[in-house]
Enzyme design. Structure first.
Site, PDB file in Angstrom:
ATOM      1  N   ALA A  89       2.635  12.985   2.832  1.00 32.06           N
ATOM      2  CA  ALA A  89       3.683  12.740   3.814  1.00 32.06           C
ATOM      3  C   ALA A  89       3.797  11.258   4.156  1.00 32.06           C
ATOM      4  CB  ALA A  89       3.406  13.551   5.077  1.00 32.06           C
ATOM      5  N   SER A 123      -1.225   5.018  -7.761  1.00 35.64           N
ATOM      6  CA  SER A 123      -2.163   4.847  -6.663  1.00 35.64           C
ATOM      7  C   SER A 123      -1.656   3.781  -5.689  1.00 35.64           C
ATOM      8  CB  SER A 123      -3.519   4.435  -7.228  1.00 35.64           C
ATOM      9  OG  SER A 123      -4.396   4.052  -6.186  1.00 35.64           O
ATOM     10  N   GLY A 124      -2.151   3.818  -4.474  1.00 33.03           N
ATOM     11  CA  GLY A 124      -1.831   2.793  -3.487  1.00 33.03           C
ATOM     12  C   GLY A 124      -2.846   1.671  -3.463  1.00 33.03           C
ATOM     13  N   HIS A 125      -3.862   1.790  -4.300  1.00 28.50           N
ATOM     14  CA  HIS A 125      -4.938   0.797  -4.299  1.00 28.50           C
ATOM     15  C   HIS A 125      -4.933  -0.012  -5.601  1.00 28.50           C
ATOM     16  CE1 HIS A 125      -6.855   2.695  -0.782  1.00 28.50           C
ATOM     17  NE2 HIS A 125      -6.382   3.818  -1.306  1.00 28.50           N
ATOM     18  N   HIS A 141     -14.771  -0.071   1.705  1.00 22.61           N
ATOM     19  CA  HIS A 141     -13.848   1.022   1.383  1.00 22.61           C
ATOM     20  C   HIS A 141     -14.126   1.575  -0.008  1.00 22.61           C
ATOM     21  CE1 HIS A 141     -10.127   3.338   1.188  1.00 22.61           C
ATOM     22  NE2 HIS A 141      -9.868   3.014   2.427  1.00 22.61           N
ATOM     23  N   ASP A 175     -16.515  20.077  14.964  1.00 19.94           N
ATOM     24  CA  ASP A 175     -16.269  21.467  14.590  1.00 19.94           C
ATOM     25  C   ASP A 175     -15.561  22.108  15.768  1.00 19.94           C
ATOM     26  OD1 ASP A 175     -16.306  24.054  13.790  1.00 19.94           O
ATOM     27  OD2 ASP A 175     -18.483  24.247  13.635  1.00 19.94           O
ATOM     28  N   HIS A 213       0.863  -1.176   0.000  1.00 18.90           N
ATOM     29  CA  HIS A 213       0.000   0.000   0.000  1.00 18.90           C
ATOM     30  C   HIS A 213       0.907   1.235   0.000  1.00 18.90           C
ATOM     31  CE1 HIS A 213      -3.553   2.323   0.402  1.00 18.90           C
ATOM     32  NE2 HIS A 213      -3.429   2.624   1.674  1.00 18.90           N
ATOM     33  N   ASP A 242     -11.035  -4.040  -0.282  1.00 10.39           N
ATOM     34  CA  ASP A 242     -10.858  -2.626  -0.673  1.00 10.39           C
ATOM     35  C   ASP A 242     -11.380  -2.346  -2.090  1.00 10.39           C
ATOM     36  OD1 ASP A 242      -9.790  -0.142  -1.399  1.00 10.39           O
ATOM     37  OD2 ASP A 242      -7.687  -0.777  -1.218  1.00 10.39           O
ATOM     38  N   ASN A 278       3.354   8.683   2.474  1.00  8.99           N
ATOM     39  CA  ASN A 278       3.868   7.769   1.451  1.00  8.99           C
ATOM     40  C   ASN A 278       5.373   7.655   1.592  1.00  8.99           C
ATOM     41  OD1 ASN A 278       4.478   6.258  -0.784  1.00  8.99           O
ATOM     42  ND2 ASN A 278       2.887   7.206  -2.033  1.00  8.99           N
TER      43      ASN A 278
END
Lengths: 558, 558
Positions: free
Chosen positions: B233, B369-371, B393, B446, B142, B196, B235
């Site tokens: 960050a 992509s990571g997927h 997911h 919020d 991933h 996923d 990755n």
């Protein structure tokens, strides 16, 4: 007409560079101003509550008597949508081809401007004498029929404006771009070229509209039930192909959505759409027909909340339901910013059991762009061989990339002008340079208000949208400054009141003690009271909630 | 532990299906509940002013004593970002691999929850006994190291949750997915697979992270000046490749942006990032180095307004300027909804004279992509050979398409469950069916408020953002109802006041005459007075402006 020594060509955009939308380009020589297009832009995401955006036309109003007319390249909103606002203040002739004028007239009728506007029909062979400037035209391919480019002959040389274009080698209805005419113009010599940069980021060639027709017919043939197809209403070639595919597969077509009904009617009347007798059926008839004999042609390809397709997807359309097994084609690529809306519509269609064909046109084959890609942009540059190049119709990055394409085909870097709206290029004695800036900008239209919403109002809307508002009301005695009534705190968009009573009670106490302290210190100018209340309450709320609602202290004296 | 006749496996999502974000899946057998992941989601565009969104965990709170722990698949925010909120109410052990726990600990420290949270380090060989459920793990690829899938052995059979995954045949740092382990699990028999669906719309295979490294090194080599590269960050493989490419091209790297600095530090400490001595320099040193010896690694690949790259693009970064001739790489594909922000950043970088490499990773080669794409999703299905399939997911359309992929590799249509958050699947005696729904939904955060902003507040924020607000204040006499002070009208976000004095004066007169008329008619309940003022004023303003601002009548009596 003799050429004076100090006369020069002035070229600038009032809208359309550094953005996609509100196209309005101006070419001036001496006392003659020619305007090309008069478009609108849809608001950006930070323009809260704004309906549409048009260019600031102050320069044209200050030079009213010099404006010879507005030449329209084609009938898309970003080229004609600003006309009702512009013509109200600047009554000049409007020139356009037949379909373009047809769409414009519809617009002017709604705005009660049809009678007072001089509309002049042109075709690709027209020649217009606009003072010292002569305008001729050339046919182009685009995602709406009857598109033209413009060549303006000035005493300094020829300025070419491409309009929106692609080169479609197999156009629908044999509406070829006039390559020969473009070649001729280029051969005679082009001083400056203004060219469409929309797809300057895309390598290669844009696909032919006809390829879409092939895919659509295939889908129609395979679909076991109804086919619903959403596309841009003004893409009449696409609409034609839907009708042709329906005919080939023995389906009937019903047209749904205000702009789709509108455009189909104008285009049929003017002969731009060939609809076989008995092909169109009323939406009410759909439920009575066999499912595999029906095509629903509708608006909503961008997932627009109130559009026909969105309402069908949400099962709130009064006439047409999506049934399990129906096929839905979204024949468009989402415009940046609309991906989530389109995604939601697709989700809802899937939930209803439909088969959905969606996504980038390059993958699904049900959409091609109306704008030329990099190879076509280079082809245009090579046909025109301009001395100076001004990329138009695009975000800044697209203009820059288009400039790089021009360099790659031999235009000198210093002869390429990347402009912002209001930047001018002056050409005199064959030499171009950047001139003085003229006034340009966005005029925001909100309801009936034109220009009454500015940055302060937008900033307030932004603040209100983030953390809401607290209104603090207190009535003081004129005599001694004691609190006669209040403080009352009313909030909207801040917290769910019933769950936050403690917080608001405490806020109330803080306002009271702040006021009492000020009274004891004999501070009693309103401005000062308000500032103190605002500061004390703002500080407290931020500590408690890490939010900064707008605080509006209202102090009354009786 | 003996299996009771009426016990069953219960599977459901509290977040993560029908959406991308706030992943939280639950598997229960009898009195044992295992939670997989605890993520957050970033607000959708209609959640005005909201910071983040987490799942409603009411079910877990009502069954507190059954929850055996939270298993984390990897360290992305949409899988661990909800932990600080969840753990505050549900103090259960958290299980994760080394990098994942490293990132979690950082988060818990900030939330003052580190001390009271039991954190249990696992690796791919761990076996956890969680009551009647046994958890084992398998390594996946991933876009963050140390990702795992989970196999839960229950008395009914094995439930597999893939985590986020792709199959990278040439992974960075030789971090291979454990194909053999997956094959083994599949061979033993999988009762249900949760997999996923992020890239279920994408045909083919997702590219290898290593291909990105090749492109990056090429760009570094060709760049004549500084290279600025923005990426996610977390990755860390990408970050490793940036460092490797810098080493290969004799450049030094400076790291900018809070999350980038943070992740680089944690990952280096834990040994997931190999940084040669002397490779990293402080941002302050950049200006003292030769331009072609520098790489700036930063956040901002999504055009986030406050990120490092955005600030550099706007020339508001305190330490690093972009100079003409610098090269900027945006090593990411814009998340839907962020295209315009990224576009603006690119425009601004071009304006500064930078060369910008941006756009979909498939075209630029600087992002993958990571997927896993469709072929990888089918590969996972074929490895696991599940009886039941639950795509997770993903937005609804992705789940549906993933379901179609499962069918294409032989899963029966009736064995595929497309769920909404809160839908349950019950498996008993080897047979699965949809069970009763449990409570699920969005909790909006919020500022410091968790769940105090609901639909009414959001609706008000939306209204306020469109046309602003008018507050009408009037003080009446308690004795006879005459107007003692006001009406005063204060507007925010409605019109530019100075240009609309006439309009507001007229509005004032309308309020006065409405009140006087009501007094004459002896109408004097506040609610009624307010409604009449609101209606009369609202009607007048709509006629005059076609806008519907919020109207807040405030009537005081003294």
């Amino acid at each position: 007409m003799s050429k004076k020594n100090n006369d020069k060509v002035l070229i600038f955009a009032l809208g359309g560079v550094g953005e996609i939308g509100k196209n309005m380009y101006v070419v001036q020589y001496a006392n003659d101003i020619v305007v090309i297009d008069s478009g609108l832009k849809f608001p950006e995401e930070d323009m809260l509550g704004i309906d549409i955006v048009i260019p600031d036309i102050n320069y044209l109003l200050e030079n009213k008597d010099k404006v010879r007319g507005i030449l329209l390249t084609h009938g898309h909103e970003d080229h004609i949508g600003g006309l009702p606002y512009v013509l109200r203040h600047l009554n000049v002739p409007v020139y356009g081809t037949r379909l373009t004028l047809g769409l414009v007239e519809n617009k002017l009728r709604e705005a009660n401007l049809l009678g007072e506007t001089k509309r002049i029909l042109i075709n690709a062979d027209s020649e217009l004498n606009l003072g010292t400037i002569t305008a001729t035209f050339f046919k182009t391919n685009h995602s709406i029929p009857d598109s033209v480019g413009v060549a303006l002959e000035t005493p300094e040389g020829v300025i070419v404006h491409t309009g929106d274009f692609k080169f479609d080698q197999t156009p629908v209805n044999d509406q070829y771009a006039d390559l020969h005419r473009m070649a001729e113009i280029g051969k005679k010599g082009v001083l400056a070229l203004l060219s469409d940069s929309t797809n300057a980021e895309k390598p290669g060639f844009t696909g032919s509209e006809k390829s879409v027709g092939v895919t659509i017919e295939e889908v129609f043939r395979k679909a076991k039930q109804r086919v619903v197809i959403a596309t841009f209403a003004s893409n009449i070639h696409r609409v034609q192909q839907v009708i042709d595919a329906a005919e080939a597969t023995r389906r009937k077509v019903t047209v749904i959505g205000r702009s789709m009904v509108n455009v189909v009617s104008i285009a049929s009347e003017l002969g731009y759409l060939r609809v076989p007798d008995g092909m169109l059926i009323e939406p009410e008839e759909v439920n009575r027909m066999a499912a595999d004999r029906v095509v629903v042609l509708c608006t909503g390809s961008q997932g627009e909340p109130m559009s026909a397709l969105t309402r069908m997807a949400r099962s709130t359309h009064r006439k047409v339901d999506i049934l399990p097994g129906d096929t839905v084609i979204i024949a468009a690529t989402p415009i940046p910013g609309n991906e989530r809306y389109v995604g939601r519509t697709v989700d809802e269609l899937f939930r209803l059991g439909a088969d959905v064909i969606y996504g980038p046109g390059s993958k699904t084959g049900v959409h091609v762009s109306g704008h030329g890609s990099q190879e076509e942009l280079k082809l245009m540059l090579n046909l025109m061989k301009p001395k100076y190049f001004i990329p138009i119709h695009g975000e800044y990055r697209m203009l820059r990339l288009h400039g790089q394409l021009a360099e790659s085909v031999g235009v000198d870097q210093e002869d390429i002008f990347i402009l912002d709206n209001g930047d001018t290029v002056e050409i005199q004695g064959g030499v171009a340079r950047k001139g003085a800036r003229i006034q340009a900008g966005n005029i925001l239209i909100d309801g009936l208000g034109v220009g009454d919403v500015g940055n302060i109002v937008l900033r307030d809307r932004k603040l209100l949208s983030q953390d809401g508002i607290l209104v603090v009301v207190v009535t003081l005695s004129k005599q001694d400054g004691t609190i006669l009534s209040g403080p009352d705190i009313i909030s909207r968009g801040f917290v769910y009141v019933r769950e936050s009573e403690g917080l608001l009670d405490e806020a109330n106490r803080i306002v009271t003690s702040t006021l009492n302290k000020l009274m004891n210190d004999n501070v009693n100018e309103w401005a000062s009271l308000k500032t103190h209340v605002k500061d004390a309450l703002g500080r407290f709320l931020y500590e408690q909630t890490r939010r900064r609602p707008m605080i509006l202290p209202i102090i009354m004296e009786v």
